[in-house]
Scaffold this active site. Structure first.
Site, PDB file in Angstrom:
ATOM      1  N   ASP A 500      10.417 -25.931 -16.275  1.00  0.00           N
ATOM      2  CA  ASP A 500       9.067 -25.410 -16.498  1.00  0.00           C
ATOM      3  C   ASP A 500       8.554 -26.068 -17.768  1.00  0.00           C
ATOM      4  O   ASP A 500       9.215 -26.024 -18.806  1.00  0.00           O
ATOM      5  CB  ASP A 500       9.073 -23.887 -16.644  1.00  0.00           C
ATOM      6  CG  ASP A 500       7.675 -23.292 -16.516  1.00  0.00           C
ATOM      7  OD1 ASP A 500       6.756 -23.800 -17.192  1.00  0.00           O
ATOM      8  OD2 ASP A 500       7.510 -22.337 -15.746  1.00  0.00           O
ATOM      9  N   ARG A 511       4.198  -9.294 -17.306  1.00  0.00           N
ATOM     10  CA  ARG A 511       4.752  -9.490 -15.966  1.00  0.00           C
ATOM     11  C   ARG A 511       5.927 -10.458 -15.923  1.00  0.00           C
ATOM     12  O   ARG A 511       6.456 -10.730 -14.843  1.00  0.00           O
ATOM     13  CB  ARG A 511       3.648  -9.978 -15.022  1.00  0.00           C
ATOM     14  CG  ARG A 511       3.095 -11.322 -15.399  1.00  0.00           C
ATOM     15  CD  ARG A 511       1.784 -11.655 -14.702  1.00  0.00           C
ATOM     16  NE  ARG A 511       1.366 -13.016 -14.987  1.00  0.00           N
ATOM     17  CZ  ARG A 511       0.818 -13.420 -16.114  1.00  0.00           C
ATOM     18  NH1 ARG A 511       0.624 -12.561 -17.092  1.00  0.00           N
ATOM     19  NH2 ARG A 511       0.471 -14.681 -16.294  1.00  0.00           N
ATOM     20  N   LYS A 524       9.351 -21.817 -21.870  1.00  0.00           N
ATOM     21  CA  LYS A 524       9.733 -20.791 -20.900  1.00  0.00           C
ATOM     22  C   LYS A 524      11.131 -21.026 -20.339  1.00  0.00           C
ATOM     23  O   LYS A 524      11.933 -20.091 -20.223  1.00  0.00           O
ATOM     24  CB  LYS A 524       8.725 -20.744 -19.749  1.00  0.00           C
ATOM     25  CG  LYS A 524       7.391 -20.113 -20.107  1.00  0.00           C
ATOM     26  CD  LYS A 524       6.498 -19.994 -18.881  1.00  0.00           C
ATOM     27  CE  LYS A 524       5.201 -19.267 -19.221  1.00  0.00           C
ATOM     28  NZ  LYS A 524       4.330 -19.117 -18.037  1.00  0.00           N
ATOM     29  N   ASP A 572       2.336 -22.112  -9.117  1.00  0.00           N
ATOM     30  CA  ASP A 572       0.993 -21.582  -8.908  1.00  0.00           C
ATOM     31  C   ASP A 572       0.018 -22.661  -8.458  1.00  0.00           C
ATOM     32  O   ASP A 572      -1.183 -22.510  -8.621  1.00  0.00           O
ATOM     33  CB  ASP A 572       0.470 -20.908 -10.181  1.00  0.00           C
ATOM     34  CG  ASP A 572       0.419 -21.860 -11.370  1.00  0.00           C
ATOM     35  OD1 ASP A 572       0.734 -23.043 -11.199  1.00  0.00           O
ATOM     36  OD2 ASP A 572       0.051 -21.408 -12.482  1.00  0.00           O
ATOM     37  N   ASN A 573       0.522 -23.763  -7.903  1.00  0.00           N
ATOM     38  CA  ASN A 573      -0.401 -24.779  -7.400  1.00  0.00           C
ATOM     39  C   ASN A 573       0.139 -25.430  -6.137  1.00  0.00           C
ATOM     40  O   ASN A 573       1.352 -25.587  -5.956  1.00  0.00           O
ATOM     41  CB  ASN A 573      -0.699 -25.835  -8.467  1.00  0.00           C
ATOM     42  CG  ASN A 573       0.488 -26.724  -8.756  1.00  0.00           C
ATOM     43  OD1 ASN A 573       0.701 -27.734  -8.097  1.00  0.00           O
ATOM     44  ND2 ASN A 573       1.289 -26.351  -9.755  1.00  0.00           N
ATOM     45  N   CYS A 630     -27.542 -28.746  -8.862  1.00  0.00           N
ATOM     46  CA  CYS A 630     -28.923 -28.282  -8.992  1.00  0.00           C
ATOM     47  C   CYS A 630     -28.990 -26.764  -9.058  1.00  0.00           C
ATOM     48  O   CYS A 630     -29.843 -26.200  -9.750  1.00  0.00           O
ATOM     49  CB  CYS A 630     -29.771 -28.817  -7.847  1.00  0.00           C
ATOM     50  SG  CYS A 630     -29.242 -28.254  -6.218  1.00  0.00           S
TER      51      CYS A 630
END
Length: 1016
Positions: A500, A511, A524, A572-573, A630
């Site tokens: 990680d 969490r 981590k 997470d991807n 726009c």
């Protein structure tokens, strides 16, 4: 007004109703979060994004008594120790007010299979006393203590919710009766081997203020008719009305027919863009504007006492891949509880005599359960008896997450609770039926409760596993904890590779259970590895701090993947998941991935050439919202549009400007590297403004600059827009007004120093400007601020069309005016950080968005909602994380004991808000053409055309596509362009790469075939 049909009934909105319509806040114009008093948003931001401030406050007020069941010589799964630890962990991380644990039993070595707060040194100590100090460390905002004795009325009076883990039926009945009498909420849950149960009793009148957790929908009004059943239309564009008949709605911001504003009524849907409402004949004519807002209605649920539910159970379906399983499991548990009541003890582990006696007892229950005659499954009852006191941390974690969130629902009234029983089993983790009894014999070690479930052989196998865990965030932490408890990779040959690249942030602490306050800013993977080793010193982990992808294939190379048994993704991807999926298929390795988003989650198991792969499963993260430029710049009609505009303004005004200033100070020729003339001119103008025209010396200078920025970005920009498109302008062709829905005609704001968002904007802009220049911020009251604002010389508006054009001469003049580049000069760069409420980043975006929203008559968003949208915060809760990670580890167990059929595996799709637990058998994958042969090797550096020839000549197959990692090298639409380019060039591998594994497809729907290209 004439009488209104019942389905069109009008009510004044109840005080508790929640709609997507919001009005401008009148809170203090502080740059920190309004409406979050008493909530640590830096800690709970992801959780609040999944819940809301109301739910979080209720959670923070909840007092929970956690009674560890035990009794009758219970050990392992029968003791309730493991699931109690899981529930305690989840509740404390989510921030309940008080958690009191009642567990007077001593620690035994068998508890270590799932009680991760305990170590061998705690054996013999009182369990609650040994673990409560460690639980309390997880969240210093929560009161965590232990109580002793019997959970009687006097004790229960002090709590809101009582939870019993495992224990006996008699104890559960007694606690439920007290809770009913005292109007307390009661939860009874437990796990037994590979089985789990949960029971809710929240009282006869339990109210839910949000049943599904979805953001209330809001639609722009295009028109309203005056008739008996008024017809409301929304713009006929890509937006479709997604509300159902009978939905309660309100209106806000309606002009002309103002009688609608604030009314609550039920709608009738008559088309994708049309609804009928109440009688509007007596209302004023509709002029324009307004929004239809969905109302979250209060829902009531009635729960029956446990005694009644034992005879006429209300069963909530769980694993629908096993039809009728919920009834069979209810019967099995009733029989087992009956045995415990009659014999005064739990069934002995793997005791055939006890199992046969329990089967006999089952006959006694048939008259009591006449509606369940077909649900008496003797084999299931016997299996449950044999493993009743067994346990694995994988199921304990998953089931603890489910039960913990039911307790959160009881505390908050957010999300729909389970009514009233939930049962589950995963017998697929059990070893073959012919496994000898000696394989389940205890060893006198911490894994005995798990050995009695899966056997010694399988225990040794998981101890020797080499596995790659990618991600040490919320899911990764849970998985590591589970593996440490299970003994995975704790044998002499086992090894966990953990990577990680992120460091720990404070927002992770709510969490990610392995991290503490003292770990913030540390890697981590390093901290998680150390925490897992503290739980089980035998676990073997090698940690990395690098990304997984093509750029690190020199580390995670062919030899690395070949050495693995499995890969677990806690990412997470989509890109990284797809890359790992490709590696697993290429190297024929088991792949188990999981992900969460608020109350939703999923796990996917990929067994190469048995199940479909992640790439072919169709599981994808929802696409990120994108809006036309726009719309953002000139024609917003939703708060998401103005927040995107505010984020862009922040990036351009501070982030890009501060980067460009430093780039210039390092190299005076920096601007020559910007090829586009207009972009170069704009960026040079910004730097020139910062270093020459408006370079501040004091904080007051920064405030003056912020006031002028307000005028430029809001007042002047809107004046320019309305000059080009006046309010009465007609669209091209002259048949319709230009400012027709979905376009909203803006109004020009007049600066007001007492206006909440005007002051917030100027203050936040000044704070950011001061930060860049190293100027101290000065605190000031409203009077001081107003005085300073009155002193600002605000340039008069000049129509944009008359502003001097961008010319080389002006550019040269600005360059000449810039101070000489000073490489040693430090200009503080602004880097967007959403989790520090004191840095003015989100404050600036909130103020910018809401001022613009007010100009366009769009309901504003508060600080926290703006933070979630602008910061692209992914909602997250520890309970969803626990369920997903537990399921991932269960699937790893299923795969650990030899080859299993596809029917043994389960994917999970989860939404605990509704709630939904969809366990599904994976779809089959393609057959492998060379399943029993070595992966073919091609020596050299072929082109796709040469690969196609090789495939045709050697395997009579036609090439469709070529994939390397997550990179598509060749597809039917790009074959002609790339067919003669070498694979080394197409793949972009680093120089010196020896070989690559390619995934070649011969059919658009197959998983692909793996070949190895060895470069010369």
């Amino acid at each position: 007004m004439s009488s209104v049909p019942r389905d069109m009934e009008i009510d004044r909105p109840a005080a508790s109703a929640t709609t997507s319509s919001t009005t401008a806040t009148t809170a203090s114009p502080s740059t920190t979060a309004p409406n979050m008093t008493g909530i640590d948003t830096s800690l709970y931001s992801r959780q609040i994004a999944a819940l809301d401030a109301t739910a979080q406050r209720r959670i923070m007020a909840a007092r929970v008594l956690l009674v560890v069941g035990g009794g009758a010589g219970a050990r392992g799964g029968g003791s309730g120790v493991g699931i109690a630890a899981e529930i305690a962990k989840d509740l404390v991380l989510m921030g309940v007010n008080t958690l009191s644990m009642l567990d007077d039993e001593p620690v035994v070595v068998q508890d270590l299979i799932s009680q991760f707060y305990l170590t061998e040194a705690d054996v013999g100590k009182q369990r609650s006393a040994a673990c409560v100090p460690k639980i309390a460390q997880m969240n210093l905002n929560v009161i965590v203590n232990c109580v002793s004795g019997e959970p009687n009325e006097a004790l229960i009076t002090n709590y809101d919710i009582v939870v019993l883990t495992n224990g006996t039926l008699q104890k559960a009945l007694a606690l439920d009766a007290i809770c009913v009498a005292k109007q307390k909420k009661f939860v009874w849950c437990g796990i037994n081997g590979c089985f789990g149960y949960h029971f809710n009793n929240f009282g006869a009148d339990f109210n839910i203020y949000d049943t599904n957790g979805e953001q209330p929908k809001s639609y722009m009004v295009a028109g309203v008719t005056q008739e008996e059943r008024g017809v409301v239309s929304i713009p006929d564009d890509d937006t479709r009305m997604e509300l159902d008949d009978g939905t309660m709605i309100t209106f806000s911001g309606v002009e002309g027919m103002t009688e609608l504003n604030g009314l609550a009524m039920r709608m009738k849907k008559t088309g994708p863009h049309l609804i009928q409402i109440c009688d509007t004949r007596s209302f004023h004519p509709y002029v324009g504007g307004g929004y239809i807002n969905e109302v979250k209605e209060l829902a009531a649920m009635s729960f029956a006492p446990l005694e009644q539910e034992l005879l006429k159970p209300t069963l909530f379906p769980c694993d629908e891949s096993k039809p009728g399983r919920d009834k069979k499991l209810f019967v099995a548990y009733r029989v087992l509880w009956g045995f415990i009541t009659q014999c005064g003890r739990f069934p002995n582990v793997r005791d055939e005599a006890d199992a046969n006696q329990i089967v006999t007892i089952a006959e006694q229950f048939k008259p009591q359960l006449p509606n369940f005659a077909e649900s008496f499954d003797v084999d299931l009852i016997k299996t449950m008896s044999l493993v009743f006191l067994s346990e694995t941390s994988a199921l304990t974690t998953m089931w603890g997450g489910i039960s913990a969130h039911e307790i959160i629902k009881a505390a908050s009234g957010k999300y729909t609770p389970i009514k009233q029983w939930l049962f589950f089993d995963i017998t697929e983790i059990l070893p073959p039926a012919e496994t000898p009894a000696s394989d389940f014999a205890p060893r006198g070690c911490r894994y005995d409760a798990q050995i009695s479930l899966i056997g010694r052989t399988m225990q040794d196998m998981i101890g020797s596993i080499n596995v790659f865990l990618v991600g040490a965030g919320a899911i990764g932490c849970e998985i590591l904890k589970i593996w440490a408890m299970m003994g995975l990779s704790c044998g002499p040959e086992g090894l966990i590779h953990l990577t990680d690249m992120d460091t720990i942030e404070k927002s992770n602490l709510s969490r990610q259970l392995l991290f503490r306050n003292t770990d913030v800013d540390k890697p981590k993977s390093l901290v998680a590895s150390g925490a897992a080793k503290a739980m089980n010193s035998d676990i073997k982990i090698k940690h990395y701090t690098i990304r997984v992808g093509q750029e690190t294939e020199n580390v995670f190379d062919t030899n690395f993947y070949s050495s693995l048994h499995a890969i677990c993704a806690a990412l997470d991807n989509v890109h990284a998941r797809a890359y790992l999926d490709g590696r697993c298929v290429a190297f024929k390795k088991l792949f188990v991935e999981g992900g969460t988003q608020g109350p939703k989650g999923s796990t996917t198991v990929v067994v190469p050439y048995m199940t479909e792969s992640y790439a072919t499963s169709g599981i994808r993260d929802p696409p990120e919202k994108e809006f036309p430029l726009c719309t953002i710049h000139n024609f917003p009609n939703a708060i998401d549009h103005t927040i995107a505009w505010g984020r862009n303004l922040f990036e351009g005004t501070f982030v890009l400007m501060s980067q460009d200033v430093n780039s210039y100070l390092r190299d005076s020729n920096f601007f020559k590297s910007i090829a586009q003339d207009h972009e170069r001119f704009e960026r040079l103008t910004s730097v020139h403004d910062s270093l020459v025209v408006n370079r501040p010396r004091t904080y007051t200078d920064c405030l003056h600059w912020g006031r002028r920025l307000f005028e430029e970005k809001f007042t002047n920009n809107i004046k320019n827009l309305l000059t080009k498109f006046p309010p009465d302008a007609m669209a091209e062709g002259g048949k319709a007004k230009f400012w027709s829905p979905p376009k909203k005609c803006p109004i020009t704001p007049l600066f007001d120093p007492s206006h909440t968002y005007h002051k917030m904007f100027v203050t936040a802009a000044a704070n950011l400007r001061a930060f860049c220049f190293g100027i101290p911020v000065v605190e000031m009251n409203d009077s001081m601020f107003s005085t300073i604002m009155s002193e600002v010389n605000v340039p008069a508006w000049v129509e944009k069309a008359t502003v001097e054009e961008e010319t080389p001469e002006i550019e040269k003049s600005m360059m000449a005016a810039l101070p000489a580049a000073v490489p040693t000069l430090k200009f503080n760069e602004v880097i967007f950080e959403k989790d520090d409420d004191s840095n003015s980043h989100i404050a600036f975006i909130t103020a910018s968005s809401n001022i613009r929203a007010e100009c366009y008559k769009i309901p504003v968003a508060d600080f926290h909602r703006t933070k979630v949208i602008a910061g692209k915060i992914i909602p997250a809760m520890i309970t969803t994380t626990a369920i997903v990670s537990g399921m991932q580890c269960l699937q790893l167990l299923v795969a650990s004991y030899g080859e299993k059929p596809i029917t043994a595996y389960r994917n999970l799709f989860l939404n605990i808000a509704v709630p939904l637990f969809a366990f599904q058998e994976p779809l089959p994958g393609p057959k492998e053409l060379w399943a029993d042969a070595d992966v073919p090797v091609i020596n050299g550096d072929p082109t796709p055309a040469e690969l196609a020839v090789w495939l045709k000549e050697n395997h009579k197959l036609t090439l469709s596509s070529v994939v390397y990692g997550a990179k598509l090298l060749v597809a039917p639409f790009s074959y002609a362009k790339n067919k003669n380019t070498k694979i080394s060039q197409l793949s972009g591998v680093a120089p010196g790469t020896k070989d690559v594994e390619l995934l070649i497809s011969v059919d658009e729907n197959d998983d692909g075939l793996v070949i190895r290209v060895v470069f010369p």
